[in-house]
Motif scaffolding. Structure first.
Motif, PDB file in Angstrom:
ATOM      1  N   THR A   1       0.164  10.510   8.568  1.00 43.98           N
ATOM      2  CA  THR A   1      -0.119   9.100   9.212  1.00 43.98           C
ATOM      3  C   THR A   1       1.030   8.723   9.830  1.00 43.98           C
ATOM      4  O   THR A   1       0.708   8.101  11.062  1.00 43.98           O
ATOM      5  CB  THR A   1      -0.473   8.131   8.060  1.00 43.98           C
ATOM      6  N   ALA A   2       2.389   8.963   9.430  1.00 49.34           N
ATOM      7  CA  ALA A   2       3.482   8.428  10.069  1.00 49.34           C
ATOM      8  C   ALA A   2       3.645   9.059  11.465  1.00 49.34           C
ATOM      9  O   ALA A   2       3.908   8.424  12.451  1.00 49.34           O
ATOM     10  CB  ALA A   2       4.519   8.818   9.500  1.00 49.34           C
ATOM     11  N   LEU A   3       3.237  10.487  11.707  1.00 52.59           N
ATOM     12  CA  LEU A   3       3.548  10.967  13.005  1.00 52.59           C
ATOM     13  C   LEU A   3       2.322  10.541  13.964  1.00 52.59           C
ATOM     14  O   LEU A   3       2.728  10.161  15.176  1.00 52.59           O
ATOM     15  CB  LEU A   3       3.182  12.507  13.013  1.00 52.59           C
ATOM     16  N   ILE A   4       0.986  10.300  13.380  1.00 56.18           N
ATOM     17  CA  ILE A   4      -0.053   9.765  14.598  1.00 56.18           C
ATOM     18  C   ILE A   4       0.337   8.403  14.793  1.00 56.18           C
ATOM     19  O   ILE A   4       0.117   7.905  15.602  1.00 56.18           O
ATOM     20  CB  ILE A   4      -1.200   9.798  13.537  1.00 56.18           C
ATOM     21  N   GLY A   5       0.667   7.792  13.622  1.00 56.52           N
ATOM     22  CA  GLY A   5       1.220   6.164  14.162  1.00 56.52           C
ATOM     23  C   GLY A   5       2.201   6.184  15.293  1.00 56.52           C
ATOM     24  O   GLY A   5       2.394   5.401  16.262  1.00 56.52           O
ATOM     25  N   PHE A   6       3.248   6.944  15.132  1.00 50.65           N
ATOM     26  CA  PHE A   6       4.217   7.206  16.198  1.00 50.65           C
ATOM     27  C   PHE A   6       3.739   7.679  17.282  1.00 50.65           C
ATOM     28  O   PHE A   6       4.094   7.084  18.484  1.00 50.65           O
ATOM     29  CB  PHE A   6       5.452   8.419  15.595  1.00 50.65           C
ATOM     30  N   GLY A   7       2.902   8.443  17.587  1.00 49.37           N
ATOM     31  CA  GLY A   7       2.150   8.868  18.654  1.00 49.37           C
ATOM     32  C   GLY A   7       1.536   7.631  19.195  1.00 49.37           C
ATOM     33  O   GLY A   7       1.580   7.403  20.417  1.00 49.37           O
ATOM     34  N   LEU A   8       0.869   6.853  18.408  1.00 50.94           N
ATOM     35  CA  LEU A   8      -0.042   5.657  19.090  1.00 50.94           C
ATOM     36  C   LEU A   8       1.097   4.707  19.428  1.00 50.94           C
ATOM     37  O   LEU A   8       0.803   3.846  20.369  1.00 50.94           O
ATOM     38  CB  LEU A   8      -1.070   5.018  17.893  1.00 50.94           C
ATOM     39  N   ASP A   9       2.207   4.556  18.664  1.00 53.39           N
ATOM     40  CA  ASP A   9       3.371   3.697  19.257  1.00 53.39           C
ATOM     41  C   ASP A   9       3.799   3.970  20.781  1.00 53.39           C
ATOM     42  O   ASP A   9       3.853   3.107  21.565  1.00 53.39           O
ATOM     43  CB  ASP A   9       4.279   3.875  18.345  1.00 53.39           C
ATOM     44  N   SER A  10       3.686   5.357  20.939  1.00 53.16           N
ATOM     45  CA  SER A  10       4.101   5.655  22.593  1.00 53.16           C
ATOM     46  C   SER A  10       3.088   5.232  23.111  1.00 53.16           C
ATOM     47  O   SER A  10       3.393   4.953  24.629  1.00 53.16           O
ATOM     48  CB  SER A  10       4.100   7.166  22.274  1.00 53.16           C
ATOM     49  N   VAL A  11       1.873   5.379  23.001  1.00 47.98           N
ATOM     50  CA  VAL A  11       0.803   4.647  23.878  1.00 47.98           C
ATOM     51  C   VAL A  11       1.028   3.409  24.162  1.00 47.98           C
ATOM     52  O   VAL A  11       0.811   2.826  25.337  1.00 47.98           O
ATOM     53  CB  VAL A  11      -0.696   5.002  23.295  1.00 47.98           C
ATOM     54  N   ILE A  12       1.312   2.511  23.029  1.00 49.45           N
ATOM     55  CA  ILE A  12       1.695   1.242  23.343  1.00 49.45           C
ATOM     56  C   ILE A  12       2.718   1.034  24.150  1.00 49.45           C
ATOM     57  O   ILE A  12       2.614  -0.137  25.027  1.00 49.45           O
ATOM     58  CB  ILE A  12       1.814   0.428  22.204  1.00 49.45           C
ATOM     59  N   GLU A  13       3.627   1.753  23.895  1.00 47.71           N
ATOM     60  CA  GLU A  13       4.975   1.467  24.810  1.00 47.71           C
ATOM     61  C   GLU A  13       4.700   2.032  26.387  1.00 47.71           C
ATOM     62  O   GLU A  13       5.177   1.291  27.323  1.00 47.71           O
ATOM     63  CB  GLU A  13       5.985   2.682  24.386  1.00 47.71           C
ATOM     64  N   VAL A  14       3.793   3.052  26.429  1.00 47.22           N
ATOM     65  CA  VAL A  14       3.343   3.241  27.992  1.00 47.22           C
ATOM     66  C   VAL A  14       2.480   1.825  28.396  1.00 47.22           C
ATOM     67  O   VAL A  14       2.817   1.538  29.597  1.00 47.22           O
ATOM     68  CB  VAL A  14       2.354   4.384  27.955  1.00 47.22           C
ATOM     69  N   ALA A  15       1.598   1.302  27.775  1.00 47.63           N
ATOM     70  CA  ALA A  15       1.082   0.130  28.216  1.00 47.63           C
ATOM     71  C   ALA A  15       2.034  -1.072  28.500  1.00 47.63           C
ATOM     72  O   ALA A  15       1.828  -1.864  29.467  1.00 47.63           O
ATOM     73  CB  ALA A  15       0.026  -0.393  27.080  1.00 47.63           C
TER      74      ALA A  15
END
Length: 209
Positions: A52-66
């Motif tokens: 879950t931590a890794l997936i959440g980190f990846g989604l954080d990257s998506v938010i950072e892109v936004a």
């Protein structure tokens, strides 16, 4: 002195302003590119390891892109006129990050389900821990000199990603070596609290003060 959205900075010569604007654009482009790669790798590795931590980190990257895309949009035209809108987008991205990380952290604590070992995740977190602080510092410095609250706010989003990288790295290593599955979600809750604080500051346009 010039003041925009409560963000005051010394007057900047036109030539210097042009150079700083160009620098912010390049830094934002670099941030977007890195985070797209980071998101793909993290989500893929997280799915493979049921982390879950890794997936959440990846989604954080998506938010950072936004967030970075909002600044890129701002500086593609009259960046002073678009400042407030860009800040609102960045603020919402902070709140979205806090909500997701907080929810996933609580879920992880309740389920008490440790993730599998992920060498890819550990390497990715370590690389991000080195890359992100440099990008954040460079953009924050240019944003402050330019008097752009949105550029500074986005740099803090990048810095928050650095903290998440450290938390992720610690969580993955402790989980792999000592079986401390709870380490990552506990620290993630603290990161979520910081994200809320930064989101409030971005919404109020206080990032340069």
């Amino acid at each position: 002195m010039t003041c925009e959205n409560g963000c005051c900075a010394p007057a900047v010569l036109p030539e210097r302003r042009t150079a700083l604007t160009r620098r912010v654009r390049w830094l934002v482009a670099a941030t977007i590119t890195y985070n797209v790669v980071e998101a793909v790798v993290a989500i893929s590795a997280g799915s493979a390891a049921s982390s879950t931590a890794l997936i959440g980190f990846g989604l954080d990257s998506v938010i950072e892109v936004a967030s970075a895309a909002a600044v890129a949009w701002q500086f593609s035209g009259d960046h002073e006129a678009r400042e407030r809108t860009a800040l609102k987008v960045i603020a919402v991205s902070f709140f979205a990050l806090a909500a997701y990380v907080g929810f996933e952290a609580v879920q992880a604590l309740i389920k008490a389900e440790p993730a599998g070992h992920s060498t890819v995740g550990i390497v990715l977190a370590a690389v991000s821990l080195v890359v992100m602080p440099g990008l954040s510092y460079a953009q924050r410095r240019a944003g402050r000199e330019l008097g752009s609250a949105s550029a500074v706010a986005d740099s803090k989003q990048t810095l928050l990603c650095t903290y998440l990288s450290g938390v992720l790295l610690a969580g993955l290593v402790l989980n792999s070596l000592l079986g401390w599955w709870w380490a990552d979600p506990v620290v993630a809750l603290a990161i979520a609290a910081v994200a809320v604080k930064e989101g409030r500051e971005a919404w109020r346009g206080q990032h340069c003060c």
